[in-house]
Design a protein around this motif. Structure first.
Motif: not given
Lengths: 314, 442
Positions: A198-202, A280-282, A300-301, B148, B172, B185-186, B188, B192, B196, B263, B314-318
């Protein structure tokens, strides 16, 4: 890791510039091609009398290395990390990397630098390192051994402060198609089918990701810079630095205090521009918020794995 | 409006030795879809409008209110004193103190809850809490690269330094940087992230569309019975929340293509119909002690009993990004000695239909309640006919910081109409946070 007793020390006056190292590498590669000695066959410098290739018993050292805090800040910004008084592990790798490269372009080093594939890293970040500390770096190569696709070697870099080792990293590289005389390549291991967690980020990586990383840490390897420079070296397109990916992963996964160990294995390159799904997960059974964590990156995907790794507090 | 008779403080308040705080009323401007009716209005304009209406409704002209606290999620740097500047633009006594609060989509709840605590403690007698947001008049920043360069240029003292700074400019860098709803931090977006969670709880597309439909129908019905007449003041020609689609149907909602979680392939269930649209708007709520309300002959709609915040990793998907209220509610229930079923109204902010349904599913889930919440038994299910009975964010829209004020005022009025009972509020927020609250009828 082995000690220094049997290795001859080559003291470098300062950390070498990587631009010159890549130029030397190109020259060395070209020379070996002109000489008709192709990787994977024949005798070349570094081979001993019975024809087995050996790693030179040398260690390259830089005794005094100071951290430029502006560069540290640029690194921390690049990785989305916090600007804090603490050297990120991949930044330390970046400091030591030119010394490791110096080992690999040494005349005695038996493998061609350019075209080598970065397979993995294992790092012991033994304690917090402050930006003001005076650091020393030593690097050597060890454990040249067959790989199913060629020959692999460990390049070890050790960073010290005040006489103690504070950071030790092993980078493993593959020279594709190189056969070590007298050694047979192992069977290609069964590749487990990758199932994306399961993704936690992109991460959305822009086309200039490699140039941005090189701009900070100096690794101007052409395969990371532009589509054109990468194609000149036989790549489909330019790819992200493996250590950029590691740095991004660690910015989120490294513990906030104490030393730690981490490792990363690269499964497939990340072409630029590109989007990486990240998790990223335990690690199994972990409950401590800063316990051992596992991370993975994939396209991705898709079910194509780019890298996987772990971070464990010490 | 008639002044309510006072009721005794709840047992928990009495035991804490604090006095009750009452919700006197609220006022908001209708919420408008982004880049529409309020495209030219700033956060300060809209917050001032909401406050103006509140002042007019409760005759607060020239009064010094104890404090005004509000905030905006998307805030321009010039708005460093957004709320104080807004207060200075109203008929309130200019000696009314004001300050900004920022807690993502829970900004309004945090502002109101903290003010309520100050009234309970006797530090304040009256207060106004609320929030405002615009995604139309959003602050646009220059790119990090240009920023900057400009900062370095400002620090440069010699022509050489100036040249050095300018040499770092890249074409740019001219691309402006607009704020997004992505988690820093993610990487997403909120949608998105919720996709999940929605998939993890197996929430169906149909269930989400039904919740969205109900939100539109309930909000439309509330307008029909003039429920919002004393909660809303017209602004810039808009009289009702203009995201409201009274005649929408399950067929129409069902025809929309997935907008988030694409996805996930055929598991993708979240559409523009069952997700809140970007919206502009502002809200405000007047709080006071019973003494303040009586002295000024003001109504007392409900007691603001208690509130609780929670956060998840949520950063570590818990845990899912928007699941923090699922953790805050059981803590608040335990403190108040209540069960999940002890309520007559549930106001669960509809960031996405999937958020509401995932939260309800979690409370019904034995494993979640045991292992994540540390409870002996599930919190159980709620009577769905008591959920968001006057519509919620899917229909009304969700100008991030303004949502708390909309919900508190709506619930307080619902409770006062009923004349008894309790209501539960649950608001999720970016950064894996959430604030929940309990109100009690007067």
């Amino acid at each position: 890791m082995s000690g220094t007793a049997e290795r001859r020390c080559i003291d470098l006056p300062e950390v070498p510039a990587l631009g010159g190292i890549y130029a030397a590498a190109v020259k060395k590669t070209a020379a070996s091609r002109i000489g008709g000695v192709l990787p994977g066959g024949g005798r070349r410098r570094g081979a001993d009398d019975d024809g087995r290739w050996q790693l030179p018993a040398v260690e390259h050292r830089v005794r005094r290395l100071r951290v430029d805090t502006g560069r540290l800040t640029r690194y921390q910004r690049l990785m989305g990390d916090t600007v804090r008084e603490d050297l990120p592990s991949v930044f330390v790798h970046g400091l030591a990397f030119p010394v490791a490269m110096s080992v690999m372009v040494d005349d005695g080093f038996p493998l061609p630098l350019l075209g080598m594939v970065h397979l993995s890293n294992r790092v012991e970040h033994l304690r917090r390192i402050r930006p003001g500390e005076e650091l020393s770096v030593r690097a050597w190569a060890e454990d040249l051994r067959p790989h199913f696709a060629g020959a692999q070697v460990d390049v070890v870099a050790e960073v010290g402060a005040g006489g103690e080792a504070v950071w030790r990293g092993v980078s493993t590289y593959l020279a594709k198609g190189v056969d070590l005389p007298g050694r047979t390549r192992p069977e290609r291991p069964e590749k487990p089918v990758f199932t994306a967690p399961t993704r936690t980020g992109q991460w959305r990586l822009a086309a200039d990701t490699g140039r941005a990383y090189a701009g900070v840490l100096g690794d101007w390897n052409p395969i990371h810079l532009t589509s054109l420079s990468a194609r000149a070296l036989g790549m489909k397109r330019h790819i992200a630095h493996g250590m950029y990916l590691a740095g991004r992963a660690l910015a989120g996964a490294a513990p906030r205090e104490g030393g730690y160990e981490w490792g990363i294995e690269f499964a497939s390159p990340v072409f630029l521009p590109g989007t990486v799904d990240f998790s990223v997960a335990d690690a199994e059974g972990g409950a401590d918020p800063y316990g051992t964590v596992a991370f993975t990156g994939w396209r991705r995907g898709a079910s194509r794995e780019h890298f996987s790794g772990y971070v464990a507090p010490r | 409006m008639a002044t309510s008779t006072s009721s005794a403080a709840s047992p928990s308040q009495a035991s804490q030795g604090v006095r009750p705080v009452v919700v006197i009323g609220g006022n908001r401007i209708p919420f408008a879809r982004s880049n529409g009716a309020y495209a030219d209005a700033s956060n300060q304009d809209m917050l001032t409008a909401a406050l103006d209406g509140l002042v007019a409704r409760f005759g607060l002209q020239g009064q010094r209110i104890g404090a005004v606290a509000a905030g905006a999620v998307l805030k321009h740097s010039r708005d460093f004193n957004l709320v104080r500047e807004s207060v200075l633009g109203t008929a309130l006594d200019p000696t009314t103190p004001a300050y900004d609060v920022q807690m993502a989509c829970a900004t309004g709840m945090e502002a109101i809850g903290s003010l309520a605590n100050k009234i309970k403690l006797g530090q304040l007698d009256s207060a106004i809490g609320g929030g405002v947001d615009t995604t139309s008049d959003a602050p646009i920043a220059v790119s990090e690269g240009l920023r900057r360069v400009l900062l370095e240029l400002a620090r440069a003292r010699t022509p050489k330094q100036r040249l050095a700074a300018l040499s770092k400019f890249r074409p740019k860098d001219l691309a402006p940087h607009a704020p997004g709803t992505g988690e820093p931090r993610t990487g997403l977006s909120m949608g998105e992230h919720q996709a999940l969670t929605t998939a993890a709880w197996g929430v169906s597309r149909e269930a989400q569309d039904e919740l969205a439909l109900k939100s539109h129908h309930n909000l439309a019905a509330a307008y029909e019975r003039n429920f919002f007449d004393d909660l809303i003041t017209e602004y810039r020609g808009v009289g009702r929340d203009n995201n409201l689609r009274p005649s929408t149907t399950l067929e129409k909602l069902g025809s929309l293509k997935p907008a988030f979680g694409r996805d996930l392939g055929d598991k993708a269930t979240m559409t523009a119909g069952n997700s809140t649209p970007l919206t502009d708007g502002a809200s405000s709520v007047l709080l006071g002690s019973e003494e303040f309300a009586r002295a000024n002959d003001l109504p007392m709609l409900a007691n603001f009993v208690d509130f609780e915040a929670a956060s998840v990793d949520f950063v570590r998907g818990k845990e899912g990004l928007l699941m923090a209220p699922a953790y805050a509610v059981p803590r608040l229930l335990a403190r108040q000695g209540l069960t999940l079923q002890d309520f007559d109204f549930y106001e669960i902010h509809e960031a996405f239909a999937g958020t509401v349904l995932s939260t309800l599913a979690a409370w019904e889930d034995e494993d979640f309640c045991r292992n994540k919440l540390g409870l002996d038994a599930p919190l159980g299910s709620i009577d769905r006919s008591k959920l968001n009975v006057a519509g919620s964010s899917l229909a009304a829209g969700h100008p991030f910081a303004a949502t708390g004020g909309r919900i508190v005022a709506t619930l307080a009025k619902l409770l006062h109409e009923k004349g008894s009972g309790r209501g539960l509020i649950s608001v999720c927020a970016a950064g894996g946070q959430g604030v929940v609250a309990v109100l009690e009828a007067r």
